[in-house]
Write an enzyme that holds these catalytic residues in place. Structure first.
Site, short mmCIF file in Angstrom:
data_model
loop_
_atom_site.label_atom_id
_atom_site.label_comp_id
_atom_site.label_asym_id
_atom_site.label_seq_id
_atom_site.Cartn_x
_atom_site.Cartn_y
_atom_site.Cartn_z
N CYS A 81 0.87 -1.17 0.00
CA CYS A 81 0.00 0.00 0.00
C CYS A 81 0.90 1.22 0.00
O CYS A 81 1.59 1.49 0.99
CB CYS A 81 -0.91 -0.01 1.23
N CYS A 220 -5.20 6.03 -3.69
CA CYS A 220 -4.49 4.75 -3.70
C CYS A 220 -3.11 5.00 -4.27
O CYS A 220 -2.97 5.38 -5.44
CB CYS A 220 -5.25 3.72 -4.54
#
Length: 281
Positions: A81, A220
């Site tokens: 991530c 993101c």
């Protein structure tokens, strides 16, 4: 147990300090913590564990002191991530757990070693260079879009919208339908439109994303890297700098010959104490 809440361009995380890996972190507990009505709320959980104390980080313990144990909000694991890594680094620095060496800081993740550097209010992390490897489709309602499959340590499908479609008008309340054979572990789906030129960059893209395990998020980081790589490819470039605007703000992606740097703000907003054994209604 103590917690910290942080975000990177609106991609928010519950941060749990667990240096010795003693916490019995389960999918149900993660989902409860990330519940925005009954828990703290977040797109995921970042557990802060010494690399030597976590089975997924021990192989990198000689290169990085800390392992980012990242969980999606539904209690599933993710390999990487980008925004989470930037917030993780901000936490390590502000709590005094680490200090950069020669301006950089290594972090162990399930996708391998990630290097980070602090640039004022921004944190930049270096990840693997995105690999464009196939084409596939995503379907939203009656709309089917062709996209580029991209590996950034986790899977992405980047779909450019036709000029007649409004990015803000897409209904991302439900997961796009994708080819399960092409993405057996699921995929993050990015939808993009071109933006106006931005000084100092080689491209500008607007993006929304539906993340596997977390639904639509405001940002993101790995998705921004995937989108930047596709934008550069479409512009006939192998390397360059791309500004990627997400609903939560702007990320800057620099694709080099052998890596990808993701830069943007990383903010810690709250600390407190968790009641981990509280039952969910």
């Amino acid at each position: 147990m103590e917690f910290t809440k942080g975000h990177g361009t609106g991609n928010d995380f519950v941060i749990l300090p667990d240096p010795d890996g003693a916490l019995d972190l389960t999918p149900d507990l993660v989902a409860a913590l990330c519940d925005r009505r009954r828990g703290l709320g977040g797109d995921g959980v970042l557990r802060v564990v010494r690399a030597a104390k976590h089975p997924d980080g021990v192989a990198l313990a000689g290169e990085a002191g800390w392992f980012m144990d990242y969980w999606n909000s539904d209690g599933s694991f993710a390999e990487m991530c980008g925004n989470g890594a930037r917030v993780f680094v901000r936490y390590l620095l502000e709590t005094g757990l680490v200090a950069p060496t020669d301006g950089t800081l290594p972090v162990a993740t399930r996708a391998g070693l990630v290097r980070a550097r602090v640039e004022g209010a921004d944190v930049a992390v270096e990840m693997r260079r995105p690999r464009l490897y196939d084409t596939s489709t995503a379907t939203l309602g009656g709309l089917t879009l062709t996209g580029t499959a991209v590996d950034v340590g986790n899977p992405h499908l980047v779909c450019a919208l036709p000029a007649a479609l409004d990015l803000a008008g897409l209904d991302l309340s439900r997961a796009p339908e994708v080819d399960a054979a092409a993405f057996p572990t699921g995929v993050n789906v990015e939808f993009t439109t071109p933006g106006e030129p931005v000084d100092g960059t080689d491209g500008h893209v607007l993006m929304r994303v539906y993340e596997r395990g977390s639904a639509e998020t405001l940002s993101c980081g790995t998705g921004a890297c995937a989108v930047a790589a596709v934008a550069l490819r479409d512009a006939g470039r192998d390397t360059g700098i791309v500004a990627v605007d997400v609903p939560g703000g702007r990320l800057t992606v620099t694709v080099t010959a052998d890596s990808c740097w993701l830069a943007g703000p990383a903010v810690l907003v709250a600390t407190g104490t968790l009641t981990l054994d509280a039952p969910r209604p």
